[in-house]
Design a protein around this motif. Structure first.
Motif, PDB file in Angstrom:
ATOM      1  N   UNK A   4       0.819  -1.204   0.000  1.00  0.00           N
ATOM      2  CA  UNK A   4       0.000   0.000   0.000  1.00  0.00           C
ATOM      3  C   UNK A   4       0.859   1.263   0.000  1.00  0.00           C
ATOM      4  N   UNK A   5       1.957   1.216   0.767  1.00  0.00           N
ATOM      5  CA  UNK A   5       2.842   2.380   0.865  1.00  0.00           C
ATOM      6  C   UNK A   5       4.293   1.920   0.848  1.00  0.00           C
ATOM      7  N   UNK A   6       5.095   2.553   0.040  1.00  0.00           N
ATOM      8  CA  UNK A   6       6.543   2.359   0.076  1.00  0.00           C
ATOM      9  C   UNK A   6       7.191   3.640  -0.438  1.00  0.00           C
ATOM     10  N   UNK A   7       7.517   4.517   0.490  1.00  0.00           N
ATOM     11  CA  UNK A   7       8.140   5.795   0.135  1.00  0.00           C
ATOM     12  C   UNK A   7       9.587   5.864   0.586  1.00  0.00           C
ATOM     13  N   UNK A   8      10.192   4.705   0.824  1.00  0.00           N
ATOM     14  CA  UNK A   8      11.570   4.677   1.320  1.00  0.00           C
ATOM     15  C   UNK A   8      12.520   5.289   0.287  1.00  0.00           C
ATOM     16  N   UNK A   9      13.593   5.869   0.780  1.00  0.00           N
ATOM     17  CA  UNK A   9      14.499   6.633  -0.072  1.00  0.00           C
ATOM     18  C   UNK A   9      15.346   5.675  -0.905  1.00  0.00           C
ATOM     19  N   UNK A  10      15.381   5.857  -2.217  1.00  0.00           N
ATOM     20  CA  UNK A  10      16.134   4.930  -3.075  1.00  0.00           C
ATOM     21  C   UNK A  10      17.637   5.091  -2.881  1.00  0.00           C
ATOM     22  N   UNK A  11      18.398   4.032  -3.191  1.00  0.00           N
ATOM     23  CA  UNK A  11      19.858   4.164  -3.193  1.00  0.00           C
ATOM     24  C   UNK A  11      20.328   4.909  -4.431  1.00  0.00           C
ATOM     25  N   UNK A  37      19.557   4.328  -8.610  1.00  0.00           N
ATOM     26  CA  UNK A  37      18.408   3.420  -8.636  1.00  0.00           C
ATOM     27  C   UNK A  37      17.736   3.443 -10.007  1.00  0.00           C
ATOM     28  N   UNK A  38      17.617   2.270 -10.624  1.00  0.00           N
ATOM     29  CA  UNK A  38      17.027   2.141 -11.957  1.00  0.00           C
ATOM     30  C   UNK A  38      15.552   1.794 -11.804  1.00  0.00           C
ATOM     31  N   UNK A  39      14.736   2.809 -11.697  1.00  0.00           N
ATOM     32  CA  UNK A  39      13.328   2.602 -11.379  1.00  0.00           C
ATOM     33  C   UNK A  39      12.603   1.832 -12.472  1.00  0.00           C
ATOM     34  N   UNK A  40      13.128   1.870 -13.706  1.00  0.00           N
ATOM     35  CA  UNK A  40      12.492   1.120 -14.792  1.00  0.00           C
ATOM     36  C   UNK A  40      12.540  -0.384 -14.542  1.00  0.00           C
ATOM     37  N   UNK A  51      10.939  -6.472 -10.083  1.00  0.00           N
ATOM     38  CA  UNK A  51      11.390  -6.974  -8.788  1.00  0.00           C
ATOM     39  C   UNK A  51      10.435  -6.608  -7.648  1.00  0.00           C
ATOM     40  N   UNK A  52       9.335  -5.941  -7.982  1.00  0.00           N
ATOM     41  CA  UNK A  52       8.335  -5.514  -7.002  1.00  0.00           C
ATOM     42  C   UNK A  52       8.951  -4.610  -5.932  1.00  0.00           C
ATOM     43  N   UNK A  53       9.722  -3.629  -6.399  1.00  0.00           N
ATOM     44  CA  UNK A  53      10.335  -2.666  -5.479  1.00  0.00           C
ATOM     45  C   UNK A  53      10.031  -1.231  -5.906  1.00  0.00           C
ATOM     46  N   UNK A  54       8.961  -1.035  -6.654  1.00  0.00           N
ATOM     47  CA  UNK A  54       8.559   0.320  -7.039  1.00  0.00           C
ATOM     48  C   UNK A  54       8.083   1.108  -5.825  1.00  0.00           C
ATOM     49  N   UNK A  55       8.298   2.412  -5.814  1.00  0.00           N
ATOM     50  CA  UNK A  55       7.617   3.237  -4.815  1.00  0.00           C
ATOM     51  C   UNK A  55       6.106   3.084  -4.964  1.00  0.00           C
ATOM     52  N   UNK A  56       5.418   3.134  -3.838  1.00  0.00           N
ATOM     53  CA  UNK A  56       3.954   2.996  -3.872  1.00  0.00           C
ATOM     54  C   UNK A  56       3.331   4.008  -2.914  1.00  0.00           C
ATOM     55  N   UNK A  57       2.144   4.484  -3.321  1.00  0.00           N
ATOM     56  CA  UNK A  57       1.415   5.439  -2.490  1.00  0.00           C
ATOM     57  C   UNK A  57      -0.070   5.158  -2.644  1.00  0.00           C
ATOM     58  N   UNK A  58      -0.764   5.029  -1.527  1.00  0.00           N
ATOM     59  CA  UNK A  58      -2.214   4.785  -1.517  1.00  0.00           C
ATOM     60  C   UNK A  58      -2.586   3.562  -2.359  1.00  0.00           C
ATOM     61  N   UNK A  59      -1.738   2.530  -2.298  1.00  0.00           N
ATOM     62  CA  UNK A  59      -2.049   1.278  -2.956  1.00  0.00           C
ATOM     63  C   UNK A  59      -1.680   1.190  -4.416  1.00  0.00           C
ATOM     64  N   UNK A  63       1.250   1.883  -7.664  1.00  0.00           N
ATOM     65  CA  UNK A  63       2.642   2.136  -8.015  1.00  0.00           C
ATOM     66  C   UNK A  63       2.824   3.612  -8.333  1.00  0.00           C
ATOM     67  N   UNK A  64       3.927   4.179  -7.866  1.00  0.00           N
ATOM     68  CA  UNK A  64       4.171   5.605  -8.059  1.00  0.00           C
ATOM     69  C   UNK A  64       5.645   5.841  -8.378  1.00  0.00           C
ATOM     70  N   UNK A  65       6.097   5.402  -9.558  1.00  0.00           N
ATOM     71  CA  UNK A  65       7.514   5.584  -9.903  1.00  0.00           C
ATOM     72  C   UNK A  65       7.936   7.043  -9.976  1.00  0.00           C
ATOM     73  N   UNK A  66       6.968   7.957 -10.134  1.00  0.00           N
ATOM     74  CA  UNK A  66       7.294   9.383 -10.188  1.00  0.00           C
ATOM     75  C   UNK A  66       7.412  10.004  -8.795  1.00  0.00           C
ATOM     76  N   UNK A  67       7.360   9.174  -7.749  1.00  0.00           N
ATOM     77  CA  UNK A  67       7.504   9.706  -6.393  1.00  0.00           C
ATOM     78  C   UNK A  67       8.827  10.447  -6.231  1.00  0.00           C
ATOM     79  N   UNK A  68       9.853   9.938  -6.903  1.00  0.00           N
ATOM     80  CA  UNK A  68      11.154  10.585  -6.891  1.00  0.00           C
ATOM     81  C   UNK A  68      11.513  11.006  -8.312  1.00  0.00           C
ATOM     82  N   UNK A  69      12.264  12.093  -8.424  1.00  0.00           N
ATOM     83  CA  UNK A  69      12.674  12.593  -9.728  1.00  0.00           C
ATOM     84  C   UNK A  69      13.879  11.803 -10.233  1.00  0.00           C
TER      85      UNK A  69
END
Length: 732
Positions: free
Chosen positions: A558-565, A568-571, A576-584, A586-592
């Motif tokens: 539901x939520x994963x806003x942890x800071x990437x290393x 980080x290759x968000x694509x 690997x099911x490690x995308x940022x997530x917000x309110x259930x 996927x939110x890859x744009x959470x970080x620039x």
């Protein structure tokens, strides 16, 4: 698919046992017969016996405090993996959850195999409540637990096509000694080929094909506790020029980035294999999904390794670290002091010998074969300062000895599963040194940079930089959290506080009461900002929870806003099911793109204008009040998150109180709560300050309160020797 549909699918898969009105009592199924927990690798009953650590410590402990493998290992959570009270409390809940969902408790097998591989390989993890564990089983991940593992992708690794063919720079192999690495690696490959013939699929066919490759092309990583153990008792290690009084094999795998992924990419095979619930081993069984898919591809419990692999450190030759890991201050065996494996940070190189016997090389200076590689220090440390402190407090004579803690923790395996005196037992000095290392890791993990405040507008900005090779925070998500606290001062008083922490009830203030009934109400000058609380919230279609602590029943995030290393290759994150997530979602744009590249979170806030001082602090907690309350409720049967009758057909969800299977587990609900509440001021249970940045002249809550014996702003008595933590006075 809707949650109700998924739950219905589970009922259909379970067949008649789940039909309303049909009485059903769960029946045990041997782990080696259970398709839900079957994964590639060595299996219980394969005849593998791992040696206990006592014999190893005869040579690898007590000779050089700066590098002793034994001392450092005994202070790590690896050595205490079978004695961790928080772990056993979680096992109790997972076993009940497993019965609730699938009619048998075997989901805990995925816990036991990594926390006590010696007991697991010997078959003593069946029954899956830990009741058959003895002796060395409680010593957790022992020496043999790592040094008997072989690489299931040994052919590609040998060829240099899996990780690197740069034998000189990446692997630090000169081939200039009397024991050249290339020849030693070839001997190990021959041994691996022999070992591979012992591994079968669930259907009884050979796991490795004629080319010594895993039999399915979709299986590319052996995570999830998929343990490939050699029957040969030779110890596999990182150096070709080792001198030892036992058989050794040179293992590039031991110093490979893939090695740690064995137990640090954890997924749930029970839900992944659910369609195969009625299969049994033999020729009629199909290959299981967990046998054909990489662990990182199905829903997870933990993804530390995947996070590392998607970072700039986990590709090619790695890259330069930052902060405390900058090449100018941090040494590795690689050109430019680059970081490319987990071991570079968690098993730091030092000058020294690996054993106390004559003829053992002092690395790196005396090694012609591996001239850049120091002796790896077996720190194996993450961020857990709480559990080592708690275990040390049970040892008479330890500086932090506490008779009440000792009485609880030493109740004995009949009541609380674990036996603190079994195997090696506890080394209090080693454990307390482990506490210090965990706190050092937390201080090294992040910095707050570029703090800027505009008094005329109240605009506040800063950057939280992740200096680790994985997300910050990482690891097992239940209850762990990292949060930013902002305090704005004017005229000696706090005019705004973001994410205040209460030392009275020991949790953040202003949390949703459905999640945290004990969270205090915010004062007028306070507010809670969820964006600045870095954590993972798992979700479950089975329990219908957006945020669930039932890790065995979780199938979403539901939520994963942890800071990437950094890097980080968000694509690659979705696979690997490690995308940022917000309110259930996927939110890859959470970080620039810049934040992914640099490994940081750029924060912008508006706070009161005209402040005299700003204090921005980053804190970390090993576990939270909310998680401990969850464990107590689920174990004591008052949790209310599981429905009755159950999907598996049990008439009641909460069976722990009366079921003999839980005789050594049910007391953990009250025990863990008492331990946590009693020790809530201990670092890890209480938030640990990781880093801080200041603007202007912030006030001091204790000083502002007046003098000795006055009150901190949260109501705790302060003295001049105390420090204030988020408004709470903590003795220093």
């Amino acid at each position: 698919m809707a949650r109700s549909q998924l739950k219905g699918l589970l009922l259909v898969m379970l067949g008649a046992a789940a039909l309303p009105g049909i009485a059903f009592a769960w029946a045990p199924l041997a782990v080696d017969q259970d398709p839900l927990v079957r994964m590639p690798g060595t299996q219980p009953g394969d005849g593998i016996t791992l040696e206990g650590p006592r014999r190893c410590l005869n040579c690898h402990d007590g000779y050089d405090a700066s590098v002793d493998p034994g001392f450092y290992w005994q202070g790590s959570m690896m050595a205490q993996a079978g004695r961790d009270p928080l772990y056993w409390s979680t096992v109790a809940v997972a076993a009940q959850d497993s019965i609730w969902a699938v009619g048998r408790p075997n989901a805990t097998d995925i816990c036991l195999r990594c926390h006590s591989p010696g007991g697991w390989t010997a078959g003593r993890s069946d029954p899956t409540n830990g009741s058959a564990f003895v002796g060395d089983d409680f010593d957790g991940v022992t020496c043999d637990g790592c040094h008997r593992l072989y690489d299931p992708f040994f052919e590609d690794s040998f060829a240099g096509t899996r990780e690197s063919s740069d034998w000189l720079s990446y692997w630090d192999e000169t081939n200039l000694s009397t024991t050249p690495s290339a020849a030693a690696a070839n001997v190990t490959r021959t041994a691996d080929r022999l070992e591979s013939g012992l591994i079968d699929y669930f259907d009884g066919t050979a796991f490795f094909d004629a080319s010594f490759q895993p039999g399915t092309a979709t299986y590319t990583e052996a995570g999830n506790g998929q343990l490939f153990y050699a029957a040969d008792n030779a110890k596999r290690g990182s150096f070709a020029d080792t001198s030892a009084r036992h058989d050794v094999l040179y293992s590039r795998f031991t110093k490979s980035r893939y090695f740690c992924g064995t137990c640090h990419d954890i997924s749930n095979p029970v839900l992944h294999n659910l369609a195969n619930i009625d299969d049994r081993p033999g020729a009629s069984s199909p290959l299981l999904p967990s046998e054909t898919d990489s662990a990182s591809s199905y829903f997870h419990v933990e993804r530390t390794f995947s996070e590392f692999m998607a970072s700039g450190y986990g590709i090619g030759a790695g890259m330069a670290g930052t902060g405390a890991f900058d090449p100018s201050v941090f040494t590795t065996s690689r050109p430019g002091n680059f970081i490319a494996t987990c071991q570079d940070c968690h098993m730091r190189d030092r000058s020294g010998a690996g054993a106390d016997k004559s003829g053992v090389l002092v690395r790196p200076g005396e090694s012609a074969e591996h001239p850049q590689s120091g002796q790896p220090v077996h720190e194996l440390t993450g961020a857990n300062a709480f559990i080592p402190w708690l275990l040390a407090s049970s040892v008479v004579g330890s500086p932090n000895y506490d008779a009440t803690n000792a009485a609880i923790l030493r109740a004995g395996p009949a009541l609380l599963t674990m036996d603190l005196d079994a195997g090696l037992g506890l080394d209090a000095p080693a454990l307390l040194a482990g506490v210090d290392r965990a706190i050092r890791n937390l201080h090294d993990a992040a910095t707050i940079e570029n703090l800027s405040y505009t008094p005329s507008t109240g605009a506040l900005s800063f950057r939280v930089v992740n200096h680790t090779g994985h997300k910050l925070i990482s690891g097992y998500p239940e209850g762990r959290r990292m949060f930013i606290s902002v305090r704005v001062w004017d005229g000696g008083v706090i005019t705004r506080e973001i994410n205040p922490y209460s030392g009275v009830v020991n949790t953040l203030k202003g949390l949703d009461l459905g999640y945290s009934p004990s969270s205090p109400v915010l004062a007028a000058t306070e507010r809670y900002d969820d964006r600045l609380v870095y954590e993972v919230f798992s979700s479950s279609s089975l329990t219908m929870e957006d945020h669930t602590f039932h890790f065995a029943l979780a199938d979403g995030s539901y939520k994963d806003n942890r800071i990437p290393p950094a890097g980080f290759r968000v694509a690659e994150a979705a696979a690997r099911q490690i995308e940022p997530r917000w309110a259930g979602a996927a939110n890859p744009a959470m970080y620039t793109a810049a934040e992914y590249s640099g490994g940081y979170d750029q924060v912008a806030l508006t706070v009161p204008a005209g402040a005299e001082g700003i204090e921005v602090t980053l804190y970390y907690q090993t576990t939270s009040r909310e998680y401990i309350e969850f464990l107590r409720g689920e174990i004591n049967g008052t949790g209310g998150t599981l429905s009755s009758p159950t999907p598996s057909g049990e008439p009641a969800a909460y069976i722990m109180a009366g079921d003999p299977f839980f005789d050594g587990l049910r007391a953990w609900g009250d025990a863990m709560w008492t331990l946590w509440e009693r020790n809530a001021a201990v670092p890890g249970a209480a938030p640990v300050e990781m880093t801080q940045a200041l603007w202007g002249t912030p006030g001091d809550p204790c000083a502002a309160a007046g003098s000795d014996g006055a009150l901190c702003d949260d109501g705790d008595a302060c003295t001049r020797t105390d420090a204030c933590l988020g408004g709470v006075c903590v003795g220093t």
